[in-house]
Write an enzyme that holds these catalytic residues in place. Structure first.
Site, mmCIF file in Angstrom:
data_model
loop_
_atom_site.group_PDB
_atom_site.id
_atom_site.type_symbol
_atom_site.label_atom_id
_atom_site.label_comp_id
_atom_site.label_asym_id
_atom_site.label_seq_id
_atom_site.Cartn_x
_atom_site.Cartn_y
_atom_site.Cartn_z
ATOM 1 C CB THR A 328 41.092 -41.194 -47.064
ATOM 2 O OG1 THR A 328 41.113 -42.072 -48.192
ATOM 3 C CG2 THR A 328 40.072 -41.704 -46.063
ATOM 4 C CG HIS A 380 37.014 -45.173 -27.783
ATOM 5 N ND1 HIS A 380 36.796 -44.004 -27.098
ATOM 6 C CD2 HIS A 380 35.814 -45.831 -27.771
ATOM 7 C CE1 HIS A 380 35.539 -43.951 -26.686
ATOM 8 N NE2 HIS A 380 34.924 -45.040 -27.083
#
Length: 409
Positions: A328, A380
Site C-alpha cells: 500500500t 507476530h
C-alpha cells in the site's frame, strides 16, 4: 412478462444493495440491456434484462438491501405509451370515486391516497417520505408524468414550507441546523470497516520500520524511463521496483508469504501481490498474479490496468481474491509514516510513503538525500522480529541497489 432477479454474485456473497436503477417504470428495455446496478461487499454488478419490453414495476428502491434470488423488478411486453395507458385509466377511475371517499376520510388519509396514485419511482417515493413532501404537489419534468428523484429534490429546494412545522426533537434539530451532515455508509465501506476491525481484534499485529535512500532508483528510473516507454508503451514507475523487491524478499523470508489456517501455517509457493488502490467507494486491493514471473513492463501494465478498472468500478471478484501479500502506498497522498493494517488472512503488508529530502550521514559527510520510510505490519503469531526486520532490510538493500533487481528480473 419477465422478472428481474438478483443473480448469483459470488460464493460468499448472498446479498447486495440497490446502488442505482438504470431504468424506471415505463422505460423500454432491450434484451441484454443493463437495468440496475447492485453494490456488493467487494464490487458493483450490473444486472441485465433477459427479455425486451417495458419496465412495469420496481420492487425495491435505491439503497435497499436485496437477497440473491429476490425479484426486484418486472418487465412486461409492449411500448412505453401502451404500458402507461392502463395506469392513466385507473387513475381516472380513482379520481371519480375520490370526492365521495373524502367525505368520510380524514385529511391525512386523503393525502396518502393522492400520494399512492402518483406515478413515481421507488427512489423518489423514499426521498419524498424523508423530506415530508407530498408527491401529488410535484410537477414532474417527464412527459409521461412520472416523478423521479430529481423532481423531488428540485421541489424540496425551490418550495419553502407553507407553515411552520412542530418543533423537532433535540437530536433532529442539531442535524437540521447545518452543523452536521449525516451520510449512510455504503455497503462496501461497512464491509471494509468490519474487516479492518476484525483484523485488529484477531491478529497479533505489530509494525516495524526502516528507511530507503531513493537516490539510485530515482536516477535509474530517470535514465531508463524514455527508452522503457518506447519499447513497452507503458511508463516506468516505482511500483514495479517495489513489487520486484518484495518478491525477492518473500523468497528469502517465506513465512512473510504465508497465512494461518487453524493451527497450521500455510506457506504460499506463489507470489500474488495485492496493490492497494484508493477509489471513491473505499480502498480495494486488486492482485498482480504471479509477480515473480513478470518483468518490469508486465508488472507496470498489469498495475495500470487494475487501477483503471478500480477507478471505473469495473473490478471483478476474481481480480481481488487470493493474494498472498499486499503493498500500500500512502505516499501518493503525502503520508510520511503510517502503520498499515493487514489485509484479510495475509500475515504481512508493506507500507510505502512519500519521498522527502532529508539530511543523512553518507560516510563521514552529511548529505541531502531523497528518503522514504517503509513499514512492515505483520502477524507476530507467525513472523518473529528477526524475519520482519530481515525482510525490510532486504527490500531496502535491493532498492538502494536497483541494478540487482534488473539483473534478477
Amino acid at each position: 412478462m419477465a422478472d428481474i432477479i438478483v443473480p448469483e454474485l459470488a460464493e460468499s456473497i448472498t446479498e447486495g444493495t440497490i446502488a442505482q436503477w438504470l431504468k424506471q417504470p415505463g422505460d423500454t428495455v432491450e434484451k441484454g440491456e443493463f437495468i440496475v446496478e447492485l453494490e456488493t461487499d467487494k464490487v458493483n454488478v450490473e444486472v441485465i434484462s433477459e427479455e425486451a419490453g417495458v419496465v412495469s414495476e420496481l420492487l425495491a428502491a435505491e439503497g435497499d438491501t436485496v437477497q440473491v434470488g429476490q425479484v426486484i423488478a418486472v418487465v412486461g411486453a409492449g411500448s412505453g405509451a401502451s404500458s402507461s395507458a392502463p395506469a392513466a385509466q385507473s387513475e381516472a377511475k380513482e379520481e371519480v370515486k375520490a370526492p365521495e371517499a373524502s367525505k368520510a376520510a380524514p385529511v391525512a388519509e386523503e393525502t396518502s391516497t393522492e400520494q399512492d396514485r402518483t406515478i413515481a419511482s421507488p427512489a423518489a417515493r423514499k426521498l419524498a417520505r424523508e423530506k415530508g413532501i407530498n408527491l401529488s404537489e410535484i410537477s414532474p419534468v417527464d412527459p409521461m408524468g412520472r416523478v423521479r428523484v430529481q423532481d423531488v429534490s428540485a421541489h424540496g429546494s425551490a418550495k419553502a414550507p407553507a407553515k411552520a412545522a412542530p418543533a423537532p426533537a433535540a437530536s433532529a434539530a442539531k442535524e437540521d441546523d447545518g452543523r452536521t451532515t449525516r451520510e449512510k455508509m455504503s455497503r462496501r465501506r461497512q464491509t471494509i470497516a468490519s474487516r479492518l476491525l476484525e483484523v485488529r481484534q484477531n491478529t497479533a499485529m505489530l509494525t516495524t520500520f526502516n528507511e530507503i535512500d531513493m537516490t539510485n532508483v530515482m536516477a535509474l528510473r530517470s535514465r531508463k524511463k524514455d527508452q522503457f516507454f518506447e519499447e513497452n508503451d507503458v511508463r516506468l514507475g516505482f511500483m514495479s521496483f517495489f513489487t520486484k523487491a518484495v518478491v525477492a524478499a518473500l523468497k528469502k523470508y517465506p513465512y512473510v508469504n504465508s497465512q494461518i489456517d487453524g493451527t497450521d501455517i500455510v506457506k504460499n509457493n506463489f507470489f500474488d501481490i495485492g496493490i492497494a488502490v484508493s477509489t471513491e467507494g473505499g480502498l480495494v486491493v486488486p492482485i498482480v498474479r504471479d509477480a515473480d514471473r513478470k518483468n518490469f513492463a508486465e508488472i507496470e501494465a498489469n498495475i495500470g490496468e487494475l487501477a483503471k478498472k478500480a477507478r471505473d468500478n469495473k473490478l471483478a471478484l476474481s481480480d481481488m481474491s487470493g493474494g498472498s501479500f499486499t503493498i500500500t502506498n500512502g505516499g501518493v497522498f503525502g503520508s510520511l509514516m503510517s502503520t498499515p493494517i493487514l489485509n484479510g488472512t495475509q500475515v504481512g503488508i508493506l507500507g510505502m510513503h512519500t519521498i522527502q529530502k532529508r539530511p543523512i550521514a553518507v560516510g563521514n559527510e552529511v548529505e541531502i538525500r531523497p528518503m522514504m520510510y517503509i513499514a512492515l505490519s505483520y502477524d507476530h503469531r507467525v513472523i518473529d522480529g528477526k524475519d520482519s526486520v530481515g525482510f525490510l532490510k532486504t527490500v531496502k538493500e535491493l532498492l538502494e541497489n536497483p541494478e540487482d533487481l534488473l539483473l534478477n528480473s
